[in-house]
Design a protein around this motif. Sequence first.
Motif, PDB file in Angstrom:
ATOM      1  N   PRO A  54      23.306  13.432   9.613  1.00  0.00           N
ATOM      2  CA  PRO A  54      22.218  13.259   8.656  1.00  0.00           C
ATOM      3  C   PRO A  54      20.923  12.681   9.246  1.00  0.00           C
ATOM      4  N   GLY A  55      20.975  11.831  10.256  1.00  0.00           N
ATOM      5  CA  GLY A  55      19.765  11.250  10.831  1.00  0.00           C
ATOM      6  C   GLY A  55      19.046  12.155  11.824  1.00  0.00           C
ATOM      7  N   ASN A  56      19.645  13.300  12.140  1.00  0.00           N
ATOM      8  CA  ASN A  56      19.009  14.192  13.108  1.00  0.00           C
ATOM      9  C   ASN A  56      17.805  14.863  12.462  1.00  0.00           C
ATOM     10  N   ARG A  57      16.715  14.960  13.206  1.00  0.00           N
ATOM     11  CA  ARG A  57      15.464  15.454  12.643  1.00  0.00           C
ATOM     12  C   ARG A  57      15.146  16.897  13.037  1.00  0.00           C
ATOM     13  N   PHE A  58      16.113  17.615  13.603  1.00  0.00           N
ATOM     14  CA  PHE A  58      15.875  19.006  13.993  1.00  0.00           C
ATOM     15  C   PHE A  58      15.462  19.862  12.797  1.00  0.00           C
ATOM     16  N   TRP A  59      16.241  19.829  11.733  1.00  0.00           N
ATOM     17  CA  TRP A  59      15.979  20.690  10.580  1.00  0.00           C
ATOM     18  C   TRP A  59      14.653  20.349   9.891  1.00  0.00           C
ATOM     19  N   PRO A  60      14.336  19.056   9.667  1.00  0.00           N
ATOM     20  CA  PRO A  60      13.020  18.744   9.097  1.00  0.00           C
ATOM     21  C   PRO A  60      11.861  19.144  10.027  1.00  0.00           C
ATOM     22  N   LEU A  62      11.835  21.553  12.250  1.00  0.00           N
ATOM     23  CA  LEU A  62      11.748  23.016  12.248  1.00  0.00           C
ATOM     24  C   LEU A  62      10.936  23.488  11.039  1.00  0.00           C
ATOM     25  N   HIS A  63      11.187  22.875   9.890  1.00  0.00           N
ATOM     26  CA  HIS A  63      10.452  23.241   8.683  1.00  0.00           C
ATOM     27  C   HIS A  63       8.997  22.765   8.731  1.00  0.00           C
ATOM     28  N   ARG A  64       8.783  21.512   9.059  1.00  0.00           N
ATOM     29  CA  ARG A  64       7.419  20.965   9.066  1.00  0.00           C
ATOM     30  C   ARG A  64       6.508  21.647  10.095  1.00  0.00           C
ATOM     31  N   SER A  65       7.108  22.217  11.123  1.00  0.00           N
ATOM     32  CA  SER A  65       6.318  22.893  12.157  1.00  0.00           C
ATOM     33  C   SER A  65       5.941  24.308  11.750  1.00  0.00           C
ATOM     34  N   GLY A  66       6.547  24.799  10.676  1.00  0.00           N
ATOM     35  CA  GLY A  66       6.244  26.149  10.211  1.00  0.00           C
ATOM     36  C   GLY A  66       7.197  27.221  10.700  1.00  0.00           C
ATOM     37  N   PHE A  67       8.239  26.851  11.434  1.00  0.00           N
ATOM     38  CA  PHE A  67       9.220  27.853  11.862  1.00  0.00           C
ATOM     39  C   PHE A  67       9.996  28.401  10.668  1.00  0.00           C
ATOM     40  N   THR A  68      10.236  27.562   9.652  1.00  0.00           N
ATOM     41  CA  THR A  68      10.967  27.985   8.465  1.00  0.00           C
ATOM     42  C   THR A  68      10.139  27.688   7.219  1.00  0.00           C
ATOM     43  N   ASP A  69      10.368  28.459   6.176  1.00  0.00           N
ATOM     44  CA  ASP A  69       9.615  28.292   4.933  1.00  0.00           C
ATOM     45  C   ASP A  69      10.157  27.170   4.054  1.00  0.00           C
ATOM     46  N   ARG A  70      11.304  26.650   4.413  1.00  0.00           N
ATOM     47  CA  ARG A  70      11.916  25.526   3.706  1.00  0.00           C
ATOM     48  C   ARG A  70      12.822  24.815   4.691  1.00  0.00           C
ATOM     49  N   ARG A  73      19.697  23.647   5.836  1.00  0.00           N
ATOM     50  CA  ARG A  73      20.784  22.702   6.062  1.00  0.00           C
ATOM     51  C   ARG A  73      21.571  23.167   7.289  1.00  0.00           C
ATOM     52  N   PRO A  74      22.274  22.264   7.955  1.00  0.00           N
ATOM     53  CA  PRO A  74      23.072  22.683   9.107  1.00  0.00           C
ATOM     54  C   PRO A  74      24.063  23.807   8.788  1.00  0.00           C
ATOM     55  N   ASP A  75      24.619  23.829   7.573  1.00  0.00           N
ATOM     56  CA  ASP A  75      25.580  24.892   7.241  1.00  0.00           C
ATOM     57  C   ASP A  75      24.901  26.243   7.014  1.00  0.00           C
ATOM     58  N   GLU A  76      23.571  26.284   7.066  1.00  0.00           N
ATOM     59  CA  GLU A  76      22.826  27.538   6.953  1.00  0.00           C
ATOM     60  C   GLU A  76      22.319  28.016   8.324  1.00  0.00           C
ATOM     61  N   GLN A  77      22.850  27.459   9.387  1.00  0.00           N
ATOM     62  CA  GLN A  77      22.349  27.726  10.730  1.00  0.00           C
ATOM     63  C   GLN A  77      22.288  29.207  11.091  1.00  0.00           C
ATOM     64  N   GLU A 177       5.020  18.793  18.081  1.00  0.00           N
ATOM     65  CA  GLU A 177       5.457  19.438  19.329  1.00  0.00           C
ATOM     66  C   GLU A 177       6.136  20.776  19.036  1.00  0.00           C
ATOM     67  N   PHE A 178       6.960  20.819  17.989  1.00  0.00           N
ATOM     68  CA  PHE A 178       7.588  22.081  17.587  1.00  0.00           C
ATOM     69  C   PHE A 178       6.500  23.092  17.200  1.00  0.00           C
ATOM     70  N   ARG A 179       5.461  22.625  16.510  1.00  0.00           N
ATOM     71  CA  ARG A 179       4.365  23.502  16.073  1.00  0.00           C
ATOM     72  C   ARG A 179       3.639  24.114  17.274  1.00  0.00           C
ATOM     73  N   ARG A 180       3.415  23.327  18.324  1.00  0.00           N
ATOM     74  CA  ARG A 180       2.768  23.851  19.532  1.00  0.00           C
ATOM     75  C   ARG A 180       3.562  25.032  20.083  1.00  0.00           C
ATOM     76  N   LEU A 181       4.877  24.903  20.094  1.00  0.00           N
ATOM     77  CA  LEU A 181       5.735  25.999  20.563  1.00  0.00           C
ATOM     78  C   LEU A 181       5.607  27.202  19.621  1.00  0.00           C
ATOM     79  N   ARG A 182       5.694  26.953  18.320  1.00  0.00           N
ATOM     80  CA  ARG A 182       5.607  28.066  17.349  1.00  0.00           C
ATOM     81  C   ARG A 182       4.294  28.827  17.513  1.00  0.00           C
TER      82      ARG A 182
END
Length: 187
Positions: A54-60, A62-70, A73-77, A177-182
């Motif tokens: 739960p404390g991992n910030r990968f999913w948030p 990924l979303h905040r950088s614009g890679f995903t539209d929402r 969750r990890p189970d939606e990988q 940083e994720f956004r720079r990559l995107r």
Amino acid sequence: MTPPRPPTKPTAEQLLAAKDSTIPDVTGPGLRVLFCGINPGLWSGATGHHFARPGNRFWPALHRSGFTDRQYRPDEQRELLRLGLGITNVAPRTTAKADELTAEELREGGAALRERVLRLRPRALAVLGIGAYRTAFGARKAVIGRQPEGIGDTEVWVLPNPSGLNAHYTLDALAAEFRRLREAVGE
């Protein structure tokens, strides 16, 4: 929009049983970015999902950088594949903390990762953790961002580790940083 379901919390026994296990990569042809964690944590080993704690910030991030539209969750990988995104790890062995890995495991993981990238040919590889990258690829002076040398036709990027234990980066800084990559790899 459906509200996120809370993750099912693994029991202490499930977490203990997950130590030294492996979980499958989320990969396929035509990837824009192959995200590469250091290694799966115990939550990931117990659930079979990458970046599951739960404390991992990968999913948030990924979303905040614009890679995903929402925020997924990890189970939606596996849904990331339709977006041209995949997930793998430098070292496959599940541990409670990444510092339980040996330098030899990271170097061997780096060699295996090179082979995986040459086979899959993603547009970019994003290794999530500067220390692991430096050890795995023998690049002691590497810094966050695009690396001067790729793997075949694949650009190599190093991004901060999204673990909640990485206090050097806030979620906003991580997402930047994720956004720079995107922006570099395009849509």
